[in-house]
Enzyme design. Structure first.
Site, mmCIF file in Angstrom:
data_model
loop_
_atom_site.group_PDB
_atom_site.id
_atom_site.type_symbol
_atom_site.label_atom_id
_atom_site.label_comp_id
_atom_site.label_asym_id
_atom_site.label_seq_id
_atom_site.Cartn_x
_atom_site.Cartn_y
_atom_site.Cartn_z
ATOM 1 N N LYS A 139 -22.057 20.445 2.623
ATOM 2 C CA LYS A 139 -21.021 20.605 3.654
ATOM 3 C C LYS A 139 -20.775 19.276 4.346
ATOM 4 O O LYS A 139 -21.722 18.564 4.689
ATOM 5 C CB LYS A 139 -21.498 21.582 4.728
ATOM 6 C CG LYS A 139 -21.429 23.027 4.359
ATOM 7 C CD LYS A 139 -21.677 23.818 5.648
ATOM 8 C CE LYS A 139 -21.960 25.264 5.412
ATOM 9 N NZ LYS A 139 -22.305 25.957 6.665
ATOM 10 N N LYS B 131 -33.982 24.704 1.564
ATOM 11 C CA LYS B 131 -32.535 24.724 1.794
ATOM 12 C C LYS B 131 -31.803 24.658 0.451
ATOM 13 O O LYS B 131 -30.817 25.354 0.231
ATOM 14 C CB LYS B 131 -32.090 23.581 2.722
ATOM 15 C CG LYS B 131 -30.581 23.643 2.980
ATOM 16 C CD LYS B 131 -30.056 22.831 4.137
ATOM 17 C CE LYS B 131 -28.535 23.037 4.246
ATOM 18 N NZ LYS B 131 -27.901 22.182 5.241
ATOM 19 N N ARG C 44 -26.785 32.268 2.214
ATOM 20 C CA ARG C 44 -26.789 31.050 3.023
ATOM 21 C C ARG C 44 -26.821 31.355 4.520
ATOM 22 O O ARG C 44 -27.213 30.511 5.328
ATOM 23 C CB ARG C 44 -25.570 30.189 2.665
ATOM 24 C CG ARG C 44 -25.670 28.788 3.218
ATOM 25 C CD ARG C 44 -24.694 27.817 2.572
ATOM 26 N NE ARG C 44 -24.845 26.514 3.200
ATOM 27 C CZ ARG C 44 -24.435 25.381 2.666
ATOM 28 N NH1 ARG C 44 -23.841 25.362 1.505
ATOM 29 N NH2 ARG C 44 -24.610 24.252 3.310
ATOM 30 N N HIS D 231 -29.737 30.022 15.276
ATOM 31 C CA HIS D 231 -28.554 29.245 15.656
ATOM 32 C C HIS D 231 -27.579 29.995 16.557
ATOM 33 O O HIS D 231 -26.809 29.371 17.266
ATOM 34 C CB HIS D 231 -27.837 28.711 14.408
ATOM 35 C CG HIS D 231 -28.498 27.497 13.828
ATOM 36 N ND1 HIS D 231 -29.812 27.513 13.410
ATOM 37 C CD2 HIS D 231 -28.053 26.232 13.619
ATOM 38 C CE1 HIS D 231 -30.129 26.307 12.954
ATOM 39 N NE2 HIS D 231 -29.083 25.506 13.071
#
Ligand SMILES: NC(=O)c1ccc[n+]([C@@H]2O[C@H](COP(=O)([O-])OP(=O)(O)OC[C@H]3O[C@@H](n4cnc5c(N)ncnc54)[C@H](O)[C@@H]3O)[C@@H](O)[C@H]2O)c1
Ligand SMILES: [Zn+2]
Length: 371
Positions: free
Chosen positions: A143, A227, A241, A248
């Site tokens: 990303k 990851k 994912r 978060h």
């Protein structure tokens, strides 16, 4: 020391294999590594003002590459800097076979990766992360992104680098607070895949927090593997994912409610991980013993910035608005014995209770009281 041409890990990411090279002193071999990826083309280095004198300039010299230096800090990760970077590249006569090398923390890799992804419909790039967060998180997963005044990471692409070159020797100049913040993402990876990371954390986390940098390699290796495996299963964030968002929902809300000034991202995530431990404990998803072990690991990252002045009513709208919204409900990720469970609905009352519990903790620990 890794043999330069052999990657430590190969990370399948959105249809391409990203070579991840990890090794102490690896930057001394960066020219050979880059040449293996970028035969024929020219190289262009993008770095920030802090990293340039430490690593960027030396690397650019070894690569015979021109350098573009951006200001350090999150404020740089916006459209105006992207435009400056692409105008510079165009001014240098960049061609599609040339390679952009991003040397710096997550701000630089996100920014330069994004610029590379849109210029000439996509240039190859290589990430040279110089923060722990960059090595274990920002440079992994493909990303890229920049911020708008409307919110963080609102513009972005899936555009994996050709390779990642991570040299933990670069961490020697990093502020300890930045190092500990990056470790919050490593602890998060451990909660997602305890079988891979728990024993590595228990062997090395305390020593690394005490400044023993040679302990970084096994932790980075295991966190990148975790990851990488999650991303390989779900590059475009349709399902698995989501697990990477553990901690978060709360973490982003803390950052936003304090106008991004009080916490480093990893520090807010550390509080967020404690919050999900609390919710998971109250739901009995996790045994007291396991929850306490995770809380104790997070204590190595203390002291965290305190929560004083932050009230639940100020946080609640950010929790509700978090980007992981699923059909109008916030899909939470919670830890359970052996890993995580995603897409759960957590009531306002449960989230408020978890925040109440956080507020009663001392930011220096212990984090196990009433958990
Ligand atoms: N693309 C992704 O998947 C992804 C994942 C996680 C985070 N991110 C992004 O990463 C960014 C945060 O990254 P970060 O924490 O690395 O922040 P950063 O890039 O701002 O670096 C932190 C500070 O450390 C300095 N620095 C970098 N390397 C150094 C070194 N070796 N020695 C001394 N100082 C050094 C930088 O100049 C900066 O001042 C955020 O913008 C976040 O959105 C992206
Ligand atoms: Zn994060």
């Amino acid at each position: 020391m890794t043999t330069p041409q052999r990657p430590t890990l190969v990370l399948p990411t959105a249809g391409v294999d990203v070579e991840y090279h990890l090794g102490d002193g690896l930057l001394g071999h960066a020219a050979a590594l880059v040449s293996a990826q970028a035969s024929g083309g020219r190289r262009f280095v993008v770095t920030d003002e802090n990293v340039e004198p430490l690593v960027g300039a030396r690397l650019a010299e070894a690569l015979e590459a021109p350098v573009f230096v951006v200001p350090a800090g999150e404020a740089t990760k916006g459209w105006p800097t992207v435009e400056r970077v692409v105008r510079w590249l165009i001014g240098c006569g960049v061609e599609r076979r040339d390679v952009v090398i991003a040397v710096g923390g997550g701000v630089v890799t996100d920014l330069a990766g994004f610029a590379a992804s849109i210029l000439l419909r996509g240039l190859p790039w290589i990430a040279v992360p110089t923060t722990l967060l960059g090595m274990v998180d920002a440079a992994v997963g493909g990303k890229t992104g920049i911020d708008l005044d409307l919110g963080k990471n609102l513009l972005g692409t899936f555009w994996p680098p050709r390779a990642v070159i991570a040299d933990p020797a670069a961490l020697a100049t990093l502020e300890p607070r930045q190092l500990r913040a990056g470790l919050a993402e490593v602890v998060k990876a451990g909660m997602i895949a305890p079988a891979t990371l728990e024993h590595v954390l228990d062997e090395h986390l305390e020593a690394l927090c005490a400044g023993r940098l040679e302990r970084a390699i096994p932790l980075i290796h295991a966190a990148v593997r975790v990851k990488g495996e999650v991303v390989a299963a779900d590059a475009r964030e349709h399902g698995a994912r989501m697990a990477l968002n553990l901690g978060h929902t709360f973490g982003h809300a803390l950052e936003a409610a304090s106008a991004y000034r009080r916490f480093l991202h990893g520090e807010a995530v550390a509080w967020g991980l404690l919050a999900v431990l609390c919710v998971a404990r109250r739901r009995d998803l996790l045994s007291t013993k396991r929850a306490h072990r995770w809380a104790e690991r997070l204590e190595f990252l203390a002291p965290l910035p305190g929560l004083d002045g932050l009230e639940w009513p100020a946080l609640e709208p950010f929790v509700a608005r978090d980007k992981k919204r699923v059909g109008g409900e916030v899909g939470w990720v919670l830890p359970r014995d052996g890993g995580t469970v995603s897409g759960l609905s957590v009531s306002n009352a449960e989230a408020a209770e978890a925040f109440d519990w956080l507020r009663r903790l001392s930011p220096s620990g212990p984090f196990t009281d009433s958990l």
